[in-house]
Scaffold this motif. Sequence first.
Motif, PDB file in Angstrom:
ATOM      1  N   ALA A 285       0.771  -1.087  -0.309  1.00 52.16           N
ATOM      2  CA  ALA A 285      -0.104   0.291   0.110  1.00 52.16           C
ATOM      3  C   ALA A 285       0.906   0.808  -0.332  1.00 52.16           C
ATOM      4  N   CYS A 286       1.657   1.319   0.549  1.00 55.98           N
ATOM      5  CA  CYS A 286       2.650   2.322   0.697  1.00 55.98           C
ATOM      6  C   CYS A 286       2.989   2.558  -0.212  1.00 55.98           C
ATOM      7  N   ILE A 287       3.769   1.483  -1.499  1.00 57.21           N
ATOM      8  CA  ILE A 287       4.786   2.658  -2.627  1.00 57.21           C
ATOM      9  C   ILE A 287       3.344   2.613  -4.016  1.00 57.21           C
ATOM     10  N   ARG A 288       2.204   1.298  -3.670  1.00 58.59           N
ATOM     11  CA  ARG A 288       1.372   1.437  -4.709  1.00 58.59           C
ATOM     12  C   ARG A 288       0.599   2.823  -4.528  1.00 58.59           C
ATOM     13  N   PHE A 289      -0.369   3.094  -2.846  1.00 59.42           N
ATOM     14  CA  PHE A 289      -1.293   4.029  -3.422  1.00 59.42           C
ATOM     15  C   PHE A 289      -0.525   5.383  -2.720  1.00 59.42           C
ATOM     16  N   LEU A 290      -0.251   5.251  -1.659  1.00 59.56           N
ATOM     17  CA  LEU A 290       0.400   6.179  -0.879  1.00 59.56           C
ATOM     18  C   LEU A 290       1.526   7.026  -0.808  1.00 59.56           C
ATOM     19  N   LYS A 291       2.582   6.264  -1.581  1.00 58.97           N
ATOM     20  CA  LYS A 291       3.592   6.665  -2.355  1.00 58.97           C
ATOM     21  C   LYS A 291       5.102   7.026  -1.282  1.00 58.97           C
ATOM     22  N   GLU A 292       4.142   5.922  -0.848  1.00 56.14           N
ATOM     23  CA  GLU A 292       5.350   6.526   0.725  1.00 56.14           C
ATOM     24  C   GLU A 292       6.536   5.054   0.803  1.00 56.14           C
ATOM     25  N   ASP A 293       7.194   5.073   0.848  1.00 57.89           N
ATOM     26  CA  ASP A 293       9.119   4.742   1.215  1.00 57.89           C
ATOM     27  C   ASP A 293       8.759   3.710   2.815  1.00 57.89           C
ATOM     28  N   PRO A 294       8.673   2.453   2.496  1.00 55.56           N
ATOM     29  CA  PRO A 294       8.242   1.517   3.511  1.00 55.56           C
ATOM     30  C   PRO A 294       8.803   1.776   4.749  1.00 55.56           C
ATOM     31  N   TRP A 295      10.282   1.791   3.984  1.00 56.18           N
ATOM     32  CA  TRP A 295      11.567   1.748   4.727  1.00 56.18           C
ATOM     33  C   TRP A 295      11.507   2.763   5.690  1.00 56.18           C
ATOM     34  N   ALA A 296      11.460   3.843   5.412  1.00 55.57           N
ATOM     35  CA  ALA A 296      11.540   5.480   5.791  1.00 55.57           C
ATOM     36  C   ALA A 296      10.306   5.192   7.065  1.00 55.57           C
ATOM     37  N   ARG A 297       8.953   5.124   6.782  1.00 55.01           N
ATOM     38  CA  ARG A 297       8.101   5.108   7.475  1.00 55.01           C
ATOM     39  C   ARG A 297       8.666   3.696   9.011  1.00 55.01           C
ATOM     40  N   LEU A 298       9.265   3.168   8.551  1.00 51.43           N
ATOM     41  CA  LEU A 298       9.570   1.981   9.367  1.00 51.43           C
ATOM     42  C   LEU A 298      10.801   2.547  10.659  1.00 51.43           C
ATOM     43  N   ARG A 299      11.990   3.123   9.747  1.00 53.83           N
ATOM     44  CA  ARG A 299      12.962   4.490  11.082  1.00 53.83           C
ATOM     45  C   ARG A 299      11.678   5.089  11.446  1.00 53.83           C
ATOM     46  N   GLN A 300      10.804   6.208  11.225  1.00 51.79           N
ATOM     47  CA  GLN A 300      10.079   7.204  11.467  1.00 51.79           C
ATOM     48  C   GLN A 300       9.918   6.689  12.821  1.00 51.79           C
ATOM     49  N   LEU A 301       9.068   5.563  12.314  1.00 50.67           N
ATOM     50  CA  LEU A 301       8.088   4.708  13.816  1.00 50.67           C
ATOM     51  C   LEU A 301       9.058   4.255  15.195  1.00 50.67           C
ATOM     52  N   ARG A 302      10.078   4.127  14.243  1.00 52.05           N
ATOM     53  CA  ARG A 302      10.929   3.120  15.312  1.00 52.05           C
ATOM     54  C   ARG A 302      11.957   4.063  16.201  1.00 52.05           C
ATOM     55  N   ALA A 303      11.589   5.892  15.476  1.00 48.75           N
ATOM     56  CA  ALA A 303      12.635   6.783  16.410  1.00 48.75           C
ATOM     57  C   ALA A 303      11.079   7.230  17.324  1.00 48.75           C
ATOM     58  N   ALA A 304      10.389   7.239  16.936  1.00 44.39           N
ATOM     59  CA  ALA A 304       9.094   8.359  17.893  1.00 44.39           C
ATOM     60  C   ALA A 304       8.442   6.778  19.028  1.00 44.39           C
ATOM     61  N   LEU A 305       9.304   5.799  19.112  1.00 43.20           N
ATOM     62  CA  LEU A 305       8.953   4.660  19.659  1.00 43.20           C
ATOM     63  C   LEU A 305       9.768   4.016  20.624  1.00 43.20           C
ATOM     64  N   PRO A 306      10.819   4.785  21.477  1.00 44.54           N
ATOM     65  CA  PRO A 306      11.453   4.176  21.133  1.00 44.54           C
ATOM     66  C   PRO A 306      11.730   3.212  22.654  1.00 44.54           C
ATOM     67  N   ASN A 307      10.267   2.722  23.557  1.00 44.81           N
ATOM     68  CA  ASN A 307      10.228   1.633  24.682  1.00 44.81           C
ATOM     69  C   ASN A 307       9.396   1.339  24.314  1.00 44.81           C
ATOM     70  N   THR A 308       8.954   0.500  23.166  1.00 43.04           N
ATOM     71  CA  THR A 308       7.934  -0.329  22.701  1.00 43.04           C
ATOM     72  C   THR A 308       8.764  -1.319  21.930  1.00 43.04           C
ATOM     73  N   ARG A 309       8.529  -2.847  21.295  1.00 38.13           N
ATOM     74  CA  ARG A 309       8.995  -3.608  20.571  1.00 38.13           C
ATOM     75  C   ARG A 309       7.877  -3.633  19.288  1.00 38.13           C
ATOM     76  N   LEU A 310       8.626  -3.057  18.676  1.00 41.32           N
ATOM     77  CA  LEU A 310       7.934  -3.225  17.041  1.00 41.32           C
ATOM     78  C   LEU A 310       8.069  -3.996  15.997  1.00 41.32           C
ATOM     79  N   GLN A 311       6.690  -5.072  15.766  1.00 38.23           N
ATOM     80  CA  GLN A 311       5.900  -5.708  15.206  1.00 38.23           C
ATOM     81  C   GLN A 311       5.697  -6.458  14.095  1.00 38.23           C
ATOM     82  N   MET A 312       6.373  -7.464  13.316  1.00 39.29           N
ATOM     83  CA  MET A 312       5.870  -6.991  11.838  1.00 39.29           C
ATOM     84  C   MET A 312       5.360  -8.425  11.787  1.00 39.29           C
ATOM     85  N   LEU A 313       4.136  -8.694  10.636  1.00 38.68           N
ATOM     86  CA  LEU A 313       3.953  -9.591   9.896  1.00 38.68           C
ATOM     87  C   LEU A 313       4.931 -10.080   9.076  1.00 38.68           C
ATOM     88  N   LEU A 314       5.183 -11.117   8.381  1.00 35.86           N
ATOM     89  CA  LEU A 314       6.278 -11.906   7.566  1.00 35.86           C
ATOM     90  C   LEU A 314       5.415 -12.862   6.681  1.00 35.86           C
TER      91      LEU A 314
END
Length: 600
Positions: free
Chosen positions: A56-85
Amino acid sequence: MSGARPIEVTEVILRDAHQSLIATRMRTEDMLPICEQLDAVGFWSLEVWGGATFDACIRFLKEDPWARLRQLRAALPNTRLQMLLRGQNLLGYRHYADDVVEGFVAKSAENGIDVFRVFDALNDLRNIETAMKAVKRCDKHAQGTICYTTSPAHTSELFVEQAKQLESMGADSIAIKDMAGLLTPYATFELVSAIKQSVALPLAIHSHATSGLAPMCQLKAIEAGADRIDTAIASFAGGTSHPATEFQVAALQGTEFDTGLSLEKLTSINDYFREVRKRYHQFESEFTREDISVQINQVPGGMMSNLANQLKDQNALERINEVFDEIPRVREDLGFPPLVTPTSQIVGTQAVYNVLAGERYKTITNEVKRYLQGGYGQPPAPVNEAVRKKAIGNEGVSEERPADSLTPELAKLRSEIGDLAKSDEDVLTFAMFPDLGREFLEQRRDGTLQPEALLPADPGNSTEGTTATEFKLDVHGETYEVAITGVGDSGGGRRKLYVSLDGMPEEVIFEPLNEYVAEGSGRRMKATEPGHVTAAMPGNVVDVLVKLGDEVSAGQAVMVTEAMKMESEINTNVAGKVLAINVVKGDRVTPGEVLMEIGQ
């Protein structure tokens, strides 16, 4: 509290909740302002990435999904971040070579993922072993996952055996992934009890609220020994999403299972997301409400909302119930695969083709053919051999792990994308979606990235369509201010426009007056002859397989199109010479157009 066994909570608001309810359209700009509050709650983890978010990031939103992840990591320093693989599928729709899987996991960990929920759509655990090992090498949490479904082949004994195999792979925890909301409370209690008696690992319950039973299922799972539940903030909960975080926290307060989470903090977060959701009203669907019929059609929440949006794009939304009826039949033909990406897309798209073509398996997608050849792994039960014969003829069926036939491909991918890739992450974006990824990277280079428009909220008008258009219309000296606020289908080839005329909402129905269609690269005639090649569904041309003047035989594949993220071949009905080719790669096509002419 004596004998306390606090239940841990994984919050899914930043991934699965909006994937299930608004077709994965939430933008990073709407996530970041609330991250400080989310980070202060004390969730065991926040699911923020993976699933359909990358696409969805690259198809519709034209966002870099890796940049989203880095931004969320910086904004959520105290919580485990989880993904579905998706195991060997990663976040795409095919199996990737082991070096791509290993590289993707490593970069995901480096960019901020702490917990990898790894699954295979068929529960063929050979397909997750490489990813699980890669997670462990990165010293991250590997959550082995069982996709829950119901069929004659799926029993508690089978699921327990799979849990044992995941434990032997080195899983740090186990998840039961009930993507369609098929669990019932007492079946949950039986299954969780059996797994906890056999496997000494923490157990998480991921269940969608589609049938309305998920909150009760989670409570019975907790009573049976489950350690963790997946929930969604209330404004994005229920329906095809998940049980509401606040409701489950309140239900467990003062018991031995008390989560310890603050309802006050959660309520404030809920207020924020209630307002955010209004921005995405055009992606809402009546088919994301709770409906017990999921126990019959077995359609997962994310699949349901995406099917509705895709059928709406093809002006066929009124046929969605026919598609829901067809899905279980296709699923049985394919050996009862659990309906989760990518098998949900494989089964769902084939069901759409069967319904819209008016004939079952008149067109068979390339992914169904690959599935029936063993390209995705071992189906849970025997497939319909008549369907397999129609799809692949006498071609062989592989029983090996699909990735065993793949040679290392990361270096080749890096070479193919060349200077467009500015990082290893860019190469992996290209690997996931070659055409879409290349287009995204080109647009980023050229500064032309443009996300799809969000329609302004206007309860007096339909939210169907893509973007509002405003203009002035002069008629006999009178000037009218006109705004097109939406487009819909009125049936019978007619189209419906929702407009505002001098501020007053109006509805206009119009009907084409000729037999030409102005989509794609030009105007194409309507197919009338046996030698006219046409598409069964709206889509895009992926490849033209023949050249002008070529001799072709009846039934030969002459073109490949893509619809609903699945590719299919278009065959000619007659033998003869290619007299005209009216499309090129990338063109948009619709049913009834003459795409190619075959004659003598």
